[in-house]
Motif scaffolding. Sequence first.
Motif, PDB file in Angstrom:
ATOM      1  N   UNK A 249       0.788  -1.227   0.071  1.00  0.00           N
ATOM      2  CA  UNK A 249       0.147  -0.121  -0.021  1.00  0.00           C
ATOM      3  C   UNK A 249       1.003   1.154  -0.228  1.00  0.00           C
ATOM      4  N   UNK A 250       2.259   1.117   0.259  1.00  0.00           N
ATOM      5  CA  UNK A 250       2.947   2.221   0.306  1.00  0.00           C
ATOM      6  C   UNK A 250       3.093   2.781  -1.106  1.00  0.00           C
ATOM      7  N   UNK A 251       2.625   1.988  -2.107  1.00  0.00           N
ATOM      8  CA  UNK A 251       2.525   2.336  -3.503  1.00  0.00           C
ATOM      9  C   UNK A 251       1.067   2.575  -3.797  1.00  0.00           C
ATOM     10  N   UNK A 252       0.359   1.459  -3.427  1.00  0.00           N
ATOM     11  CA  UNK A 252      -1.080   1.192  -3.929  1.00  0.00           C
ATOM     12  C   UNK A 252      -1.653   2.454  -3.377  1.00  0.00           C
ATOM     13  N   UNK A 253      -1.508   3.333  -2.322  1.00  0.00           N
ATOM     14  CA  UNK A 253      -2.380   4.105  -1.784  1.00  0.00           C
ATOM     15  C   UNK A 253      -1.518   5.470  -1.532  1.00  0.00           C
ATOM     16  N   UNK A 254      -1.809   6.461  -2.235  1.00  0.00           N
ATOM     17  CA  UNK A 254      -0.950   7.737  -1.887  1.00  0.00           C
ATOM     18  C   UNK A 254      -1.269   8.185  -0.444  1.00  0.00           C
ATOM     19  N   UNK A 255      -2.519   7.704  -0.214  1.00  0.00           N
ATOM     20  CA  UNK A 255      -2.991   8.413   1.516  1.00  0.00           C
ATOM     21  C   UNK A 255      -2.242   7.624   2.366  1.00  0.00           C
ATOM     22  N   UNK A 256      -2.113   6.340   2.079  1.00  0.00           N
ATOM     23  CA  UNK A 256      -1.472   5.385   3.095  1.00  0.00           C
ATOM     24  C   UNK A 256       0.232   5.833   3.313  1.00  0.00           C
ATOM     25  N   UNK A 257       0.478   6.089   2.062  1.00  0.00           N
ATOM     26  CA  UNK A 257       2.209   6.517   2.083  1.00  0.00           C
ATOM     27  C   UNK A 257       2.414   7.721   2.761  1.00  0.00           C
ATOM     28  N   UNK A 258       1.563   8.877   2.814  1.00  0.00           N
ATOM     29  CA  UNK A 258       1.361   9.868   3.509  1.00  0.00           C
ATOM     30  C   UNK A 258       1.333   9.821   4.930  1.00  0.00           C
ATOM     31  N   UNK A 259       0.472   8.770   5.317  1.00  0.00           N
ATOM     32  CA  UNK A 259       0.383   8.522   6.808  1.00  0.00           C
ATOM     33  C   UNK A 259       1.535   7.946   7.281  1.00  0.00           C
TER      34      UNK A 259
ATOM     35  N   UNK B 169       8.637   2.018  10.379  1.00  0.00           N
ATOM     36  CA  UNK B 169       7.398   2.464  10.795  1.00  0.00           C
ATOM     37  C   UNK B 169       6.484   1.455  10.316  1.00  0.00           C
ATOM     38  N   UNK B 170       6.881   0.621   9.219  1.00  0.00           N
ATOM     39  CA  UNK B 170       5.955  -0.465   8.673  1.00  0.00           C
ATOM     40  C   UNK B 170       6.070  -1.921   9.400  1.00  0.00           C
ATOM     41  N   UNK B 171       7.369  -1.786  10.211  1.00  0.00           N
ATOM     42  CA  UNK B 171       7.586  -3.048  11.132  1.00  0.00           C
ATOM     43  C   UNK B 171       6.594  -2.538  12.344  1.00  0.00           C
ATOM     44  N   UNK B 172       6.682  -1.373  12.660  1.00  0.00           N
ATOM     45  CA  UNK B 172       5.763  -1.075  13.909  1.00  0.00           C
ATOM     46  C   UNK B 172       4.461  -1.333  13.776  1.00  0.00           C
ATOM     47  N   UNK B 173       3.966  -1.217  12.541  1.00  0.00           N
ATOM     48  CA  UNK B 173       2.611  -1.603  12.015  1.00  0.00           C
ATOM     49  C   UNK B 173       2.226  -2.854  11.936  1.00  0.00           C
ATOM     50  N   UNK B 174       3.376  -3.617  12.039  1.00  0.00           N
ATOM     51  CA  UNK B 174       2.967  -4.983  11.945  1.00  0.00           C
ATOM     52  C   UNK B 174       2.925  -5.179  10.184  1.00  0.00           C
ATOM     53  N   UNK B 175       3.454  -4.584   9.647  1.00  0.00           N
ATOM     54  CA  UNK B 175       3.322  -4.925   8.190  1.00  0.00           C
ATOM     55  C   UNK B 175       4.898  -4.519   7.451  1.00  0.00           C
TER      56      UNK B 175
ATOM     57  N   UNK C  25       8.814  12.349  -2.981  1.00  0.00           N
ATOM     58  CA  UNK C  25       7.684  12.650  -3.965  1.00  0.00           C
ATOM     59  C   UNK C  25       6.972  11.378  -4.163  1.00  0.00           C
ATOM     60  N   UNK C  26       7.398  10.195  -4.005  1.00  0.00           N
ATOM     61  CA  UNK C  26       6.684   8.972  -4.148  1.00  0.00           C
ATOM     62  C   UNK C  26       7.336   7.838  -3.656  1.00  0.00           C
ATOM     63  N   UNK C  27       6.702   7.027  -2.860  1.00  0.00           N
ATOM     64  CA  UNK C  27       7.169   5.571  -2.916  1.00  0.00           C
ATOM     65  C   UNK C  27       6.703   4.282  -3.495  1.00  0.00           C
ATOM     66  N   UNK C  28       7.503   3.462  -4.256  1.00  0.00           N
ATOM     67  CA  UNK C  28       7.010   2.605  -4.892  1.00  0.00           C
ATOM     68  C   UNK C  28       7.480   1.222  -4.332  1.00  0.00           C
ATOM     69  N   UNK C  29       6.615   0.133  -4.442  1.00  0.00           N
ATOM     70  CA  UNK C  29       6.867  -1.197  -3.642  1.00  0.00           C
ATOM     71  C   UNK C  29       7.444  -2.230  -4.585  1.00  0.00           C
ATOM     72  N   UNK C  30       8.290  -1.741  -5.704  1.00  0.00           N
ATOM     73  CA  UNK C  30       9.057  -2.825  -6.576  1.00  0.00           C
ATOM     74  C   UNK C  30      10.229  -1.742  -7.366  1.00  0.00           C
ATOM     75  N   UNK C  31      11.094  -2.731  -7.977  1.00  0.00           N
ATOM     76  CA  UNK C  31      11.934  -2.174  -8.886  1.00  0.00           C
ATOM     77  C   UNK C  31      11.237  -1.057  -9.911  1.00  0.00           C
ATOM     78  N   UNK C  32      12.057   0.173 -10.028  1.00  0.00           N
ATOM     79  CA  UNK C  32      11.666   0.980 -11.134  1.00  0.00           C
ATOM     80  C   UNK C  32      11.888   0.802 -12.370  1.00  0.00           C
ATOM     81  N   UNK C  33      11.004   1.142 -13.339  1.00  0.00           N
ATOM     82  CA  UNK C  33      11.200   0.921 -14.841  1.00  0.00           C
ATOM     83  C   UNK C  33      11.264   2.340 -15.489  1.00  0.00           C
ATOM     84  N   UNK C  34      12.225   2.844 -16.194  1.00  0.00           N
ATOM     85  CA  UNK C  34      13.505   2.010 -16.558  1.00  0.00           C
ATOM     86  C   UNK C  34      14.779   2.074 -15.711  1.00  0.00           C
ATOM     87  N   UNK C  35      14.549   2.572 -14.384  1.00  0.00           N
ATOM     88  CA  UNK C  35      16.170   2.930 -13.982  1.00  0.00           C
ATOM     89  C   UNK C  35      16.808   1.451 -13.662  1.00  0.00           C
TER      90      UNK C  35
END
Length: 417
Positions: free
Chosen positions: A98-108, A250-256, A276-286
């Motif tokens: 969800x760090x990528x799937x929901x921008x609102x979650x990432x902000x939180x 913080x993700x460990x603390x939330x048990x995720x 600017x953003x988090x993604x949960x995977x390797x970036x493309x094309x970097x």
Amino acid sequence: MRVLVIGSGGREHALLLGLSRDPSVSDLHVAPGNAGTAALATNHAVDVASADAVVALAREVAAELVVIGPEVPLVLGVADALREAGFATFGPGARAAQIEGSKAFAKDVMAAAGVRTAHSEVVDNPAKLDAALDRFGPTWVVKDDGLAAGKGVVVTTDRAAARSHAAECLEIGHPVLLESFLDGPEVSLFCLVDGDTVVPLIPAQDHKRVGDNDAGPNTGGMGAYTPLPWLPDDVTRQIVDDVVKPVAAELVRRDTPFSGLLYAGLAIGADGPAVVEFNCRFGDPETQAVLALLKSPLGQTLNATATGTLADLPPLEWEDGAAVVVVIAAENYPGKPRTGDAIIGAGGEGVLHAGTALDAAGQVVSSGGRVLGVLGVGADLAEARAQAYERIEAIKLPGAHHRTDIGRAALDGEISI
Ligand code: GLY
């Protein structure tokens, strides 16, 4: 080690290439793959958004490691299903994704971790849009709060364009995120993360706009280079210590807890890095450029992350020099791309496939927006660029376009922080 890679883009072709160089990797499979991956691995036509189908394939090929490339299966919980079935899996579970799937979650998560990022507001009601737009801009940053393959973000000084993108998202039931604009050059820092262990790869820079000099709309990424001659090592360390480690904790603390590749996209402004953003995977094309310089065995590196032993891995080793990847895109990309055209030169050295397929006659044809990524590697950025652009000369695809300025501003010393 038998490895199954999930995905079909240039990133997955680069992952397979890296894995094929690791002597501990004996057998490679990919689902669904593309025309280029077929030369390195067995392609399997499987729906990668279906956890059941992916688990069945992992069983069929007796995978000892599964590496999930794209965000969609991660957000849908394919990694959870694989782990439950007993497979060592590189990629986070649905909740951490969800760090990528929901921008609102990432902000939180970032707020709780004390990480600098843009001020933002979520708008889910069209009646509140105009007032919210008045509290931002110019420049307006409007993000679709869902997965949009890099194309859900509009950054503009034109209020009407910002409004129109936000209204389109709201019309299809997607909330939008309005953000304050973060100034400064952008960095993509990929980190292997296993709980609160964080191991950074070398920083890269993507070129997100479709045209030279950053003209035109955002894309999934038109090219990248690594390392970044303008980015001091202590800033990379600062990103790891002040951004990625606190978010992982913080993700460990939330048990995720996060397991896989955490991609921090940052702007390096006058006050330091801001996310600017988090993604949960390797970036493309970097990834195509970053992995071209990795000396350490990729299979063992990903396996250590997947099996919770990242902390025991020896430090990563890198080639000296630089790497550049230039994306060749189909006509009309990032709009609806023209597909089905035969490609000449697709088998050339340093050519990574993204949107390609084999037609009935076994010929390589275009099948997506970003069709190929052409790599150049050299002693420095100038050499790497020169090699990538020289290789492009040998490729022919009707209507295709690519940027001619990947890495140019860095080479000309035009980027400073
Ligand atoms: N390079 C942009 C992305 O992977 O999202």
